[in-house]
Structure formats: structure tokens, C-alpha cells
Design an enzyme around this catalytic site. Structure first.
Site, PDB file in Angstrom:
ATOM      1  N   GLY A 161       2.680   2.152  11.213  1.00 53.99           N
ATOM      2  CA  GLY A 161       3.646   3.241  11.180  1.00 53.99           C
ATOM      3  C   GLY A 161       4.375   3.494  12.489  1.00 53.99           C
ATOM      4  O   GLY A 161       5.165   4.438  12.587  1.00 53.99           O
TER       5      GLY A 161
ATOM      6  N   GLU B 282      -6.923   4.619   8.175  1.00 53.63           N
ATOM      7  CA  GLU B 282      -6.765   6.033   7.857  1.00 53.63           C
ATOM      8  C   GLU B 282      -8.021   6.590   7.203  1.00 53.63           C
ATOM      9  O   GLU B 282      -8.380   7.757   7.434  1.00 53.63           O
ATOM     10  CB  GLU B 282      -5.540   6.226   6.951  1.00 53.63           C
ATOM     11  CG  GLU B 282      -4.241   5.958   7.691  1.00 53.63           C
ATOM     12  CD  GLU B 282      -3.054   5.661   6.802  1.00 53.63           C
ATOM     13  OE1 GLU B 282      -1.973   5.392   7.348  1.00 53.63           O
ATOM     14  OE2 GLU B 282      -3.210   5.671   5.560  1.00 53.63           O
TER      15      GLU B 282
ATOM     16  N   HIS C 147      -9.528   1.010   5.273  1.00 53.09           N
ATOM     17  CA  HIS C 147      -8.250   1.209   5.959  1.00 53.09           C
ATOM     18  C   HIS C 147      -8.463   2.159   7.132  1.00 53.09           C
ATOM     19  O   HIS C 147      -9.298   3.071   7.072  1.00 53.09           O
ATOM     20  CB  HIS C 147      -7.217   1.786   4.987  1.00 53.09           C
ATOM     21  CG  HIS C 147      -5.826   1.769   5.505  1.00 53.09           C
ATOM     22  ND1 HIS C 147      -5.359   2.718   6.397  1.00 53.09           N
ATOM     23  CD2 HIS C 147      -4.783   0.928   5.277  1.00 53.09           C
ATOM     24  CE1 HIS C 147      -4.102   2.455   6.689  1.00 53.09           C
ATOM     25  NE2 HIS C 147      -3.724   1.373   6.027  1.00 53.09           N
TER      26      HIS C 147
ATOM     27  N   ASN D 170       0.854  -1.187   0.000  1.00 53.83           N
ATOM     28  CA  ASN D 170       0.000   0.000   0.000  1.00 53.83           C
ATOM     29  C   ASN D 170       0.890   1.237   0.000  1.00 53.83           C
ATOM     30  O   ASN D 170       1.485   1.590   1.022  1.00 53.83           O
ATOM     31  CB  ASN D 170      -0.901  -0.013   1.241  1.00 53.83           C
ATOM     32  CG  ASN D 170      -1.759   1.236   1.349  1.00 53.83           C
ATOM     33  OD1 ASN D 170      -1.915   1.985   0.381  1.00 53.83           O
ATOM     34  ND2 ASN D 170      -2.310   1.466   2.528  1.00 53.83           N
ATOM     35  N   TRP D 171       0.981   1.896  -1.164  1.00 54.78           N
ATOM     36  CA  TRP D 171       1.871   3.048  -1.293  1.00 54.78           C
ATOM     37  C   TRP D 171       1.325   4.299  -0.628  1.00 54.78           C
ATOM     38  O   TRP D 171       2.049   5.285  -0.499  1.00 54.78           O
ATOM     39  CB  TRP D 171       2.111   3.346  -2.779  1.00 54.78           C
ATOM     40  CG  TRP D 171       2.850   2.277  -3.510  1.00 54.78           C
ATOM     41  CD1 TRP D 171       3.349   1.113  -3.000  1.00 54.78           C
ATOM     42  CD2 TRP D 171       3.179   2.272  -4.905  1.00 54.78           C
ATOM     43  NE1 TRP D 171       3.959   0.381  -3.996  1.00 54.78           N
ATOM     44  CE2 TRP D 171       3.871   1.076  -5.168  1.00 54.78           C
ATOM     45  CE3 TRP D 171       2.953   3.163  -5.952  1.00 54.78           C
ATOM     46  CZ2 TRP D 171       4.336   0.746  -6.446  1.00 54.78           C
ATOM     47  CZ3 TRP D 171       3.407   2.846  -7.221  1.00 54.78           C
ATOM     48  CH2 TRP D 171       4.100   1.647  -7.460  1.00 54.78           C
ATOM     49  N   LYS D 172       0.054   4.285  -0.275  1.00 53.97           N
ATOM     50  CA  LYS D 172      -0.599   5.465   0.301  1.00 53.97           C
ATOM     51  C   LYS D 172      -0.399   6.674  -0.643  1.00 53.97           C
ATOM     52  O   LYS D 172      -0.435   6.508  -1.853  1.00 53.97           O
ATOM     53  CB  LYS D 172      -0.109   5.702   1.724  1.00 53.97           C
ATOM     54  CG  LYS D 172      -0.292   4.461   2.602  1.00 53.97           C
ATOM     55  CD  LYS D 172      -0.036   4.708   4.055  1.00 53.97           C
ATOM     56  CE  LYS D 172      -0.249   3.415   4.834  1.00 53.97           C
ATOM     57  NZ  LYS D 172      -0.105   3.600   6.292  1.00 53.97           N
TER      58      LYS D 172
ATOM     59  N   GLY E  47       2.960  -1.242   4.423  1.00 55.92           N
ATOM     60  CA  GLY E  47       2.908   0.196   4.192  1.00 55.92           C
ATOM     61  C   GLY E  47       4.259   0.759   3.820  1.00 55.92           C
ATOM     62  O   GLY E  47       4.733   0.618   2.699  1.00 55.92           O
ATOM     63  N   GLY E  48       4.938   1.394   4.767  1.00 55.31           N
ATOM     64  CA  GLY E  48       6.199   2.082   4.490  1.00 55.31           C
ATOM     65  C   GLY E  48       7.254   1.212   3.843  1.00 55.31           C
ATOM     66  O   GLY E  48       7.987   1.667   2.950  1.00 55.31           O
TER      67      GLY E  48
ATOM     68  N   GLU F  85      -5.187  -5.125  10.623  1.00 47.84           N
ATOM     69  CA  GLU F  85      -4.173  -4.109  10.890  1.00 47.84           C
ATOM     70  C   GLU F  85      -4.474  -3.438  12.228  1.00 47.84           C
ATOM     71  O   GLU F  85      -5.311  -2.531  12.296  1.00 47.84           O
ATOM     72  CB  GLU F  85      -4.163  -3.049   9.782  1.00 47.84           C
ATOM     73  CG  GLU F  85      -3.643  -3.546   8.453  1.00 47.84           C
ATOM     74  CD  GLU F  85      -3.226  -2.386   7.559  1.00 47.84           C
ATOM     75  OE1 GLU F  85      -2.054  -2.317   7.199  1.00 47.84           O
ATOM     76  OE2 GLU F  85      -4.084  -1.536   7.267  1.00 47.84           O
TER      77      GLU F  85
ATOM     78  N   SER G 177       3.569  -2.323  10.596  1.00 46.63           N
ATOM     79  CA  SER G 177       5.018  -2.384  10.832  1.00 46.63           C
ATOM     80  C   SER G 177       5.622  -3.717  10.387  1.00 46.63           C
ATOM     81  O   SER G 177       6.477  -4.294  11.070  1.00 46.63           O
ATOM     82  CB  SER G 177       5.333  -2.109  12.315  1.00 46.63           C
ATOM     83  OG  SER G 177       4.937  -0.789  12.660  1.00 46.63           O
TER      84      SER G 177
END
Length: 262
Positions: free
Chosen positions: A180, A106, A104, A12-14, A241-242, A174, A220
Site C-alpha cells: 500500500g 495485516e 497476511h 486480494n480484495w481485502k 492488493g489495491g 510481501e 505495490s
């Protein structure tokens, strides 16, 4: 009948990478995995770029026959109409998006998406042949008050209500407190919640659906902890994610079977 669930590693590049950066990233990731003899038949890798990147990435994947799946980060509950800024599932299906992330944390937090909105978007995705990746998870406050599984289980029940038993879905657990933060859940914690979520799928869509549905862990996820999660029987992959924005790190996550003995 024994059902084999092919692991899914989803990036997921966001809101990162413009369309030119996205093309360069996918090319580099493909070359890295090809050099490492990545077995795409054993692990499915999917990327979820921003909307503005999807056409460029889809064209590259098709033209170069890159064995990556493509997804989007959100979908409208509506097919068309006066919904400024929304993206229809019909549009995504035309761009060969196989997946779409729904619910998600967010989106739930920043855009006030309720369980009912998530359920409507899930139905819209399935209607257009796009597999929903339904995200569920508890906050730190939820964890303290109700335990780890109560909120994710309740969220998933609403999302699955009224779906056909043959619906193709993916569920992503999640824990919000892990996203994050650098602090992942333990593999045992992830397994306990994923097992409970599989129970919800069995109760609402039947045992066959529960056996075939992939449940991902997200929060994470790194190359140095993916192996431990993948050893758990009800964890079928990861929503990353990151780490999905770092070629070498994401490639190492995708290649977990080759270097951890899973």
C-alpha cells in the site's frame, strides 16, 4: 524432470466490495479479459473476496463458466465449535474455494497472529483440500536490522513444520514496507528473497515440492511493474492488493505475457 509452474495472479480484495459489487466486478473483469483474448491456460487468475461475497462469486463463476479461481482471505484453525466469527476450512471447501490467504501482514499486525497460529491455519486448510497462500514478509525495521530474507525465511520455516511433503501450498512474499505504499521492492530484491524461500521449501518438504511450489511477490504490484517481477526465475506470480480492485489495471496485470514478452 522439469516442472512448469503456471503463473498465479491473485487479487486480494481485502474489506472492499459488497456481494452485488463483487458480482458486477467479476462480470466486467471477465468481459474485459475475454475481449482481450486472455489465455487462462497460461496464467491462473484468482480472486479473494470478503466472506460475504464468496457464495455470490462462486455461483457466478460456475454458472457462466468463468475461468477464475476462488479464494478466501482467512481460515480458522478449528473445524467447528464455539468460535464466534471464525470460518472453518470445511465451509470454504463446500463453497469450492481453491485457495485461502494465511498470515497476511495485516492479520499478523492487527489481530496478533503469531507464526504458530499461521502454522495451525495452514494445516487446517490442507486438511480440507484448500491450498494455503502463506504470506511472509519483513517490516522496514526488520529490513534495517536483519536484511530482507531473515524474517520471511523464519516465518516460513514455522509454517511448513510438520507438513506432509506432498502438501500443495503457495507462498507469497510481501515486504510489509511495500504494501500500500506505492514503493515496491526491486525485482532483484524480490528474487533474492523468493530464492531463499524456495530453499526453505526444499529443506523442509524436499526438492520436488520446491520445484512445483509457486512463490508470489506482493506489495505495490502494478501493470507497469509486473513484467519485471515475472522475469525473475523464482517469482511465479503476484498477490495484488489495491490494483486488483481496478478492472483495467488488474486485467493488464493478468495479461502480462501478451504485452511484455515474458
Amino acid at each position: 524432470m522439469v516442472v512448469t509452474r503456471i503463473p498465479l495472479i491473485a487479487g486480494n480484495w481485502k474489506m472492499n466490495l459488497d456481494h452485488l459489487q463483487a458480482v458486477a466486478f467479476v462480470q466486467k473483469l471477465h468481459w474485459t479479459l475475454k475481449d482481450a483474448k486472455f489465455e487462462s491456460s497460461a496464467v491462473e487468475l484468482a480472486v479473494f473476496p470478503p466472506f460475504t461475497d464468496i457464495r455470490s462469486v462462486q455461483t457466478l463463476i460456475d454458472a457462466d463458466k468463468i475461468p477464475f479461481s476462488l479464494g478466501a482471505q482467512d481460515i480458522s484453525a478449528h473445524d467447528s465449535g464455539a468460535y464466534t466469527g471464525e470460518i472453518s476450512g470445511l465451509f470454504l471447501s463446500k463453497l469450492k474455494c481453491g485457495y485461502v490467504i494465511i498470515g497476511h501482514s495485516e492479520r499478523r499486525d492487527y489481530h496478533n497472529e503469531t507464526d504458530e497460529i499461521v502454522a495451525a491455519k495452514t494445516k487446517a486448510a490442507i486438511k480440507h483440500g484448500v491450498v494455503p497462500v502463506i504470506c511472509v514478509g519483513e517490516t522496514a525495521e526488520d529490513l534495517e536490522k536483519h536484511g530482507a530474507s531473515a524474517v520471511p525465511v523464519a516465518q516460513l520455516r514455522v509454517a511448513l513444520d510438520g507438513l506432509d511433503k506432498k502438501s500443495d501450498i503457495v507462498v507469497a512474499y510481501e515486504p510489509v514496507w511495500a504494501i500500500g505504499s506505492g514503493q515496491a521492492a526491486t525485482p532483484t530484491q524480490a528474487q533474492d528473497v523468493c530464492k531463499a524461500l524456495r530453499g526453505v521449501i526444499a529443506a523442509t518438504l524436499g526438492d520436488d515440492a520446491a520445484a512445483r511450489t509457486r512463490i508470489l511477490y506482493g506489495g505495490s504490484v502494478k501493470a507497469n511493474n509486473i513484467a519485471a517481477f515475472m522475469r525473475e526465475p523464482d517469482v511465479d506470480g503476484a498477490l495484488v492488493g489495491g490494483a486488483s480492485l481496478v478492472v483495467d489495471e488488474f486485467a493488464a496485470i493478468a495479461r502480462f505475457p501478451s504485452h511484455v514478452g515474458v
